[in-house]
Design a protein around this motif. Structure first.
Motif, PDB file in Angstrom:
ATOM      1  N   ARG A 140      -3.372 -32.883 -27.109  1.00  0.00           N
ATOM      2  CA  ARG A 140      -2.724 -32.639 -25.813  1.00  0.00           C
ATOM      3  C   ARG A 140      -3.726 -32.762 -24.673  1.00  0.00           C
ATOM      4  NH1 ARG A 140      -0.449 -26.937 -26.126  1.00  0.00           N
ATOM      5  NH2 ARG A 140      -0.392 -27.281 -23.866  1.00  0.00           N
ATOM      6  N   PHE A 141      -3.371 -33.501 -23.646  1.00  0.00           N
ATOM      7  CA  PHE A 141      -4.257 -33.697 -22.510  1.00  0.00           C
ATOM      8  C   PHE A 141      -4.382 -32.431 -21.655  1.00  0.00           C
ATOM      9  CE2 PHE A 141      -3.736 -38.602 -22.083  1.00  0.00           C
ATOM     10  CZ  PHE A 141      -4.396 -38.747 -23.289  1.00  0.00           C
ATOM     11  N   ASP A 142      -3.338 -31.605 -21.668  1.00  0.00           N
ATOM     12  CA  ASP A 142      -3.329 -30.442 -20.784  1.00  0.00           C
ATOM     13  C   ASP A 142      -3.643 -29.130 -21.499  1.00  0.00           C
ATOM     14  OD1 ASP A 142      -1.039 -30.371 -22.296  1.00  0.00           O
ATOM     15  OD2 ASP A 142       0.303 -29.822 -20.657  1.00  0.00           O
ATOM     16  N   ASN A 230      -9.732 -34.929 -18.785  1.00  0.00           N
ATOM     17  CA  ASN A 230      -8.998 -33.812 -19.376  1.00  0.00           C
ATOM     18  C   ASN A 230      -9.844 -33.146 -20.459  1.00  0.00           C
ATOM     19  OD1 ASN A 230      -8.602 -35.471 -21.834  1.00  0.00           O
ATOM     20  ND2 ASN A 230      -7.161 -36.613 -20.540  1.00  0.00           N
ATOM     21  N   TYR A 232      -9.112 -32.833 -23.547  1.00  0.00           N
ATOM     22  CA  TYR A 232      -9.061 -33.551 -24.825  1.00  0.00           C
ATOM     23  C   TYR A 232     -10.245 -34.507 -24.963  1.00  0.00           C
ATOM     24  CZ  TYR A 232      -7.736 -37.189 -28.152  1.00  0.00           C
ATOM     25  OH  TYR A 232      -7.749 -38.103 -29.178  1.00  0.00           O
ATOM     26  N   THR A 233     -10.411 -35.436 -24.015  1.00  0.00           N
ATOM     27  CA  THR A 233     -11.504 -36.404 -24.132  1.00  0.00           C
ATOM     28  C   THR A 233     -12.862 -35.713 -24.024  1.00  0.00           C
ATOM     29  OG1 THR A 233     -11.346 -36.902 -21.762  1.00  0.00           O
ATOM     30  CG2 THR A 233     -10.123 -38.326 -23.265  1.00  0.00           C
ATOM     31  N   GLY A 279       3.356 -39.019 -24.483  1.00  0.00           N
ATOM     32  CA  GLY A 279       2.372 -40.002 -24.047  1.00  0.00           C
ATOM     33  C   GLY A 279       3.066 -41.222 -23.481  1.00  0.00           C
ATOM     34  N   VAL A 422      -0.621 -36.621 -15.631  1.00  0.00           N
ATOM     35  CA  VAL A 422      -1.599 -36.563 -16.716  1.00  0.00           C
ATOM     36  C   VAL A 422      -2.067 -37.966 -17.101  1.00  0.00           C
ATOM     37  CG1 VAL A 422      -1.836 -36.058 -19.175  1.00  0.00           C
ATOM     38  CG2 VAL A 422      -0.856 -34.345 -17.667  1.00  0.00           C
TER      39      VAL A 422
END
Length: 534
Positions: A140-142, A230, A232-233, A279, A422
């Motif tokens: 999840r990016f957030d 974010n 995640y990365t 996504g 996002v």
């Protein structure tokens, strides 16, 4: 005229040479995996399911130990049975009905010390497993920083500890992402298949995540994640540093997939997991349903999509090459990026393909006419979102309230706005992801393996990818059974007329409101000036 049936027929035809090449079971990679005992994390996720399906269908493995997180009132075995009901496994059930007997569930959790394994399970794994595939991650990016660090960095550390304890390990494959170092200072730049400077020390960041509350870490997130889009990365970049510094003498490699999209060929064309709607698939779904009317994207930006089945094949091939390295060879951790650099596609290309085929492959369940406007200007995107998403949403929800129906459109558009925000980092900027190592790996494979485990992006037709992607969304997410496409076609033509008629009236009303507001403001200002004598 193209139809869903013809799209599926062409996709299934692409399976024929794969199955023919795999049938003898004696390709180089197939022989390497024969009799192997594998430990895999993330087996319940999108890539994990595909990995298990492909390795079981093409290779005569001995067993797969699958780490499954326990859930309340549902044991690991029951969860496995539910996972194996997924359409991704349908053809495998038909071809090899006994394959589930090779999958052994192990209760555990990557966020817990020693993966939450019992002593018995730990000992079994370290004595029997010779291949490890760490696919699990919080994608999840957030997600909050604390959760991202504990899952993605902590999970990697615990997996490396397990790998180093294994007595017969031939290869360990760590699945990362091509975007680990797609930072703001690298816009438009080349990202090589090598380790970069980590944003933090793995042990130090884990100590911080374990010591600090979520609220405290949330306050520190902007400063810590600066440069990354974010959590995640950011966390995956640190996880790669853990691989570099903590793996010691492990026979290990890293696979970096780009943005993973539904399958192109196998096991089922267009197969997509429900988790993918958060996504790019969610954007394509919204466009195809006629609910997304504006996109925050740059048409010239190259978007790095990679079909999931190609990624799965690259993961399997990377395990083979890593397991074949001589033990006397100086240790070097290879990084394999699975990107579309050799056959790029832009947002403009994607939009053009969708517009061309919006009638012929239309779903009968579309809510409105499939048309959208792309812009890379923040103010224009905000204005278009307000005019074509939120104002209509509030009007429709108001009407639903009067009729006693569920109000859902404002909630829906808030979710879509959040998704767009996002993803905007990736729809407005691009990078070049070097895939030299991956290309060399493909060239080293036998002709049979190049067919069975193909990950050569040059073999992909992007028009077909987009068609299959949309057909997959219809089949697995919209669930319209690919029926009544002709009705969907006619419906789109009717909605096209309705759309532009209502749009003209809507813009006229908006224009009148703006004009009357202008007159009102001018009148008020005139009165004020006259009263004050200015």
């Amino acid at each position: 005229m193209d139809t869903p049936e013809l799209v599926i027929q062409r996709a299934l035809a692409r399976q024929t040479p794969i199955r023919k090449a795999a049938a003898p079971g004696n390709s180089t990679i197939q022989k390497f995996y024969a009799g192997r005992t594998i430990f895999v994390t993330g087996g319940s996720g999108f890539l994990g399911k595909l990995f298990i399906e492909k390795i079981c269908r093409t290779c005569d493995i001995k067993n797969i130990y699958m780490l499954i997180r326990p859930k309340k009132n549902v044991n690991a075995q029951d969860r496995l049975l539910e996972i194996l009901k997924d359409p991704a496994f349908q053809s495998l059930h038909e071809e090899l009905p006994n394959f589930p007997k090779k999958i052994i569930t192990v209760e555990g959790d990557i966020t817990v010390k020693r993966l939450g394994l019992s002593d018995n399970d730990w000992n079994t794994i370290v004595n029997e497993v010779d291949m490890i595939f760490h696919i699990a991650a919080n994608v999840r990016f957030d997600v909050e920083l604390k959760e991202a660090i504990i899952s993605n960095v902590g999970g990697t550390r615990e997996m490396l500890t397990l790998g180093k304890a294994c007595t017969n390990l031939r290869a360990y494959v760590h699945v990362s992402t091509a975007y680990t170092f797609a930072t703001k200072d690298r816009f438009g730049g080349l990202i090589l298949e090598e380790f970069q400077t980590s944003p933090a020390d793995p042990d130090a960041i884990l100590e911080m995540a374990e010591a600090f509350s979520s609220e405290k870490l949330n306050q520190l997130t902007p400063a810590l994640v600066k440069g990354w889009p974010n959590t995640y990365t950011f966390s995956k970049a640190i996880a790669e540093e853990a691989v570099r510094t903590l793996s010691e003498d492990l026979p290990i490699c890293v696979v970096r997939p780009a943005i993973v999209v539904p399958t192109y060929v196998e096991p089922a064309p267009g197969w997509v997991d429900i988790s993918n709607v958060y996504g790019p698939s969610g954007m394509i779904l919204g466009l195809g349903m006629g609910v997304i009317k504006t996109l925050f994207a740059n048409k010239k930006v190259r978007i790095c999509f990679t079909p999931a089945d190609l990624v799965t094949n690259a993961i399997i091939a990377a395990g083979w090459e890593t397991g074949n390295k001589p033990t006397t060879e100086e240790k070097k951790i290879e990084i394999y990026t699975v990107s579309n650099m050799r056959k790029p596609v832009t947002w403009g290309n994607i939009g053009a393909i969708m517009r061309t085929h919006r009638y012929t492959l239309a779903t009968p369940k579309a809510l409105w006419y499939c048309e959208s406007t792309e812009t890379n200007r923040p103010f224009m995107f905000w204005l278009l979102t307000l005019l074509f998403h939120f104002v209509p949403a509030y009007l429709v929800d108001g009407l639903c309230s009067l009729l006693g129906k569920e109000r859902r459109f404002v909630k829906l558009y808030k979710k879509m706005y959040k998704l767009t925000a996002v993803l905007s980092y990736f729809t407005l900027h691009d990078w070049q992801f070097s895939d030299d190592n991956t290309h060399r790996l493909y060239k080293r494979m036998s002709k049979a393996d190049q067919v069975i485990f193909n990950f050569d992006i040059a073999t992909v037709d992007w028009i077909e990818v987009m068609k299959v992607w949309w057909i997959g969304l219809r089949k697995y997410i919209i669930k319209d059974e690919l029926k009544d496409t002709r009705y969907g076609n006619t419906k789109q033509k009717i909605l096209c007329v309705a759309n532009y008629t209502i749009l003209a009236l809507y813009l006229y009303v908006i224009g009148r409101i703006v004009f009357l507001a202008f007159l009102g403001i001018r009148t008020i200002l005139g009165i004020l000036f006259k009263t004050t004598g200015i």
